[in-house]
Write an enzyme that holds these catalytic residues in place. Structure first.
Site, short mmCIF file in Angstrom:
data_model
loop_
_atom_site.label_atom_id
_atom_site.label_comp_id
_atom_site.label_asym_id
_atom_site.label_seq_id
_atom_site.Cartn_x
_atom_site.Cartn_y
_atom_site.Cartn_z
N HIS A 167 4.37 -5.03 8.92
CA HIS A 167 4.15 -4.83 10.59
C HIS A 167 3.19 -5.44 10.96
O HIS A 167 2.85 -5.27 12.15
CB HIS A 167 4.43 -3.34 10.65
CG HIS A 167 5.44 -2.57 9.89
ND1 HIS A 167 6.74 -2.80 9.87
CD2 HIS A 167 5.20 -1.39 9.17
CE1 HIS A 167 7.58 -1.91 9.23
NE2 HIS A 167 6.55 -0.94 8.58
N ARG B 101 13.12 4.12 12.60
CA ARG B 101 11.97 4.98 12.52
C ARG B 101 11.04 4.44 13.71
O ARG B 101 11.53 3.98 14.69
CB ARG B 101 11.13 4.59 11.15
CG ARG B 101 12.27 5.12 10.04
CD ARG B 101 11.47 4.71 8.79
NE ARG B 101 10.17 5.60 8.79
CZ ARG B 101 9.16 5.69 7.65
NH1 ARG B 101 9.19 4.72 6.85
NH2 ARG B 101 8.23 6.49 7.61
N GLU C 107 13.19 -9.45 0.90
CA GLU C 107 12.30 -8.54 1.54
C GLU C 107 12.75 -7.20 1.35
O GLU C 107 14.20 -6.95 1.55
CB GLU C 107 12.20 -8.70 3.03
CG GLU C 107 11.50 -7.49 3.69
CD GLU C 107 11.43 -7.93 5.47
OE1 GLU C 107 11.88 -8.84 5.91
OE2 GLU C 107 10.76 -6.87 6.04
N TYR D 291 11.22 8.50 1.47
CA TYR D 291 11.26 7.57 0.22
C TYR D 291 11.71 8.23 -1.27
O TYR D 291 11.71 7.61 -2.09
CB TYR D 291 9.82 7.10 -0.10
CG TYR D 291 8.99 6.53 1.30
CD1 TYR D 291 9.42 5.37 1.63
CD2 TYR D 291 7.92 7.16 1.78
CE1 TYR D 291 9.07 4.65 2.80
CE2 TYR D 291 7.37 6.55 2.90
CZ TYR D 291 8.01 5.30 3.49
OH TYR D 291 7.29 4.93 4.72
N ARG E 234 4.75 10.96 -1.61
CA ARG E 234 4.57 11.01 -0.28
C ARG E 234 6.00 11.13 0.43
O ARG E 234 7.06 10.75 -0.12
CB ARG E 234 3.93 9.45 0.22
CG ARG E 234 4.96 8.46 -0.24
CD ARG E 234 4.37 7.17 0.07
NE ARG E 234 4.27 6.69 1.49
CZ ARG E 234 4.30 5.43 1.97
NH1 ARG E 234 4.43 4.53 1.19
NH2 ARG E 234 4.11 5.22 3.18
N PRO F 192 0.70 -1.24 0.18
CA PRO F 192 0.20 0.01 0.12
C PRO F 192 0.75 1.35 0.01
O PRO F 192 1.81 1.26 0.75
CB PRO F 192 -0.66 -0.05 1.24
CG PRO F 192 -0.06 -1.18 2.12
CD PRO F 192 0.48 -2.14 1.21
N ASN F 193 0.31 2.21 -0.65
CA ASN F 193 0.81 3.66 -0.93
C ASN F 193 2.24 3.65 -1.64
O ASN F 193 2.63 4.96 -1.67
CB ASN F 193 0.95 4.46 0.68
CG ASN F 193 -0.32 4.35 1.35
OD1 ASN F 193 -1.24 4.86 0.63
ND2 ASN F 193 -0.27 3.84 2.56
N ALA G 212 3.45 -0.93 4.66
CA ALA G 212 2.72 -1.33 6.00
C ALA G 212 2.39 -2.57 6.54
O ALA G 212 2.51 -2.84 7.62
CB ALA G 212 1.51 -0.12 6.16
N ASN H 252 8.12 -5.32 -1.26
CA ASN H 252 8.08 -4.21 -0.35
C ASN H 252 6.72 -4.52 0.28
O ASN H 252 5.84 -3.93 -0.34
CB ASN H 252 8.59 -3.17 -0.83
CG ASN H 252 8.45 -1.96 0.07
OD1 ASN H 252 8.03 -2.18 1.06
ND2 ASN H 252 8.95 -0.83 -0.16
N HIS I 150 12.72 -2.80 2.03
CA HIS I 150 12.17 -1.41 2.15
C HIS I 150 13.24 -0.30 1.74
O HIS I 150 14.31 -0.38 2.03
CB HIS I 150 12.21 -1.45 3.78
CG HIS I 150 11.35 -2.56 4.17
ND1 HIS I 150 10.00 -2.56 4.26
CD2 HIS I 150 11.45 -3.57 4.87
CE1 HIS I 150 9.49 -3.55 4.75
NE2 HIS I 150 10.47 -4.41 5.24
N ILE I 151 12.48 0.62 1.48
CA ILE I 151 13.14 1.83 1.05
C ILE I 151 13.91 2.64 2.00
O ILE I 151 15.06 3.13 2.06
CB ILE I 151 12.18 2.79 0.02
CG1 ILE I 151 11.67 2.04 -1.08
CG2 ILE I 151 12.84 4.24 -0.23
CD1 ILE I 151 10.40 2.92 -1.64
#
Ligand code: DQA
Length: 148
Positions: A81, A108, A99, A24, A19, A11-12, A78, A75, A101-102
């Site tokens: 998690h 974070r 896996e 990102y 965003r 998502p997103n 959200a 990726n 992640h940017i």
């Protein structure tokens, strides 16, 4: 025959470039897709780029990948998690999974510091920006050629 891989985005991620650029970066989702297709072509990998904002759709994409693709780069955004369903679907997939992640999820918010999929994937890349996608394609190519 060339290996076929799928890059699955959660998502997103379709809003990349728009965003939170501090996390990102500024490149758009379309440009990222273009860069991934270009790198895959250089390596003689066939690649499909997929994105969904819907958890069940991502589960379906992962299930369908079992017989269609030799490796998954994911990726899960959200859902990394939160989603036991995505973890369970990935756990059925018996081929290499990377896996991705940017951002560096471990630097974070606390809720992002837990991945439900890290312990069932082959390996991971995080915190290297959208370049991580290109690195993941190179690593997947090596994994599939047994050169890692
Ligand atoms: C992300 C990190 C996630 O925590 C977040 O929800 C995303 C993107 C990353 O690529 O850094 O949407 O997976």
């Amino acid at each position: 025959m060339n290996n076929k891989i799928i890059i699955i985005n959660g998502p997103n991620l379709n809003l990349l470039g728009e965003r939170e650029q501090s996390q990102y970066g500024s490149i758009s989702f379309d440009k990222l897709q273009e860069n991934c297709l270009k790198k895959s072509k250089e390596l003689d990998l066939e690649v499909k780029f997929a994105q969904s904002n819907i958890e069940g759709e991502l589960v379906n994409i992962i299930q369908d990948s079992r017989n269609k693709f030799d490796g998954i780069i994911i990726n899960a955004a959200a859902f990394t998690h939160t989603s036991v369903a995505i973890r369970d679907a990935l756990d059925v997939y018996k081929k290499p999974i990377i896996e991705l992640h940017i951002s560096n999820i471990y630097k974070r918010e606390e809720f992002r510091q837990k991945s439900l999929i890290s312990d069932i994937v082959t390996g991971g890349i995080f915190g290297l920006g959208t370049d991580g996608y290109i690195l993941a394609i190179i690593s997947m190519h090596k994994l599939l050629k047994n050169e890692n």
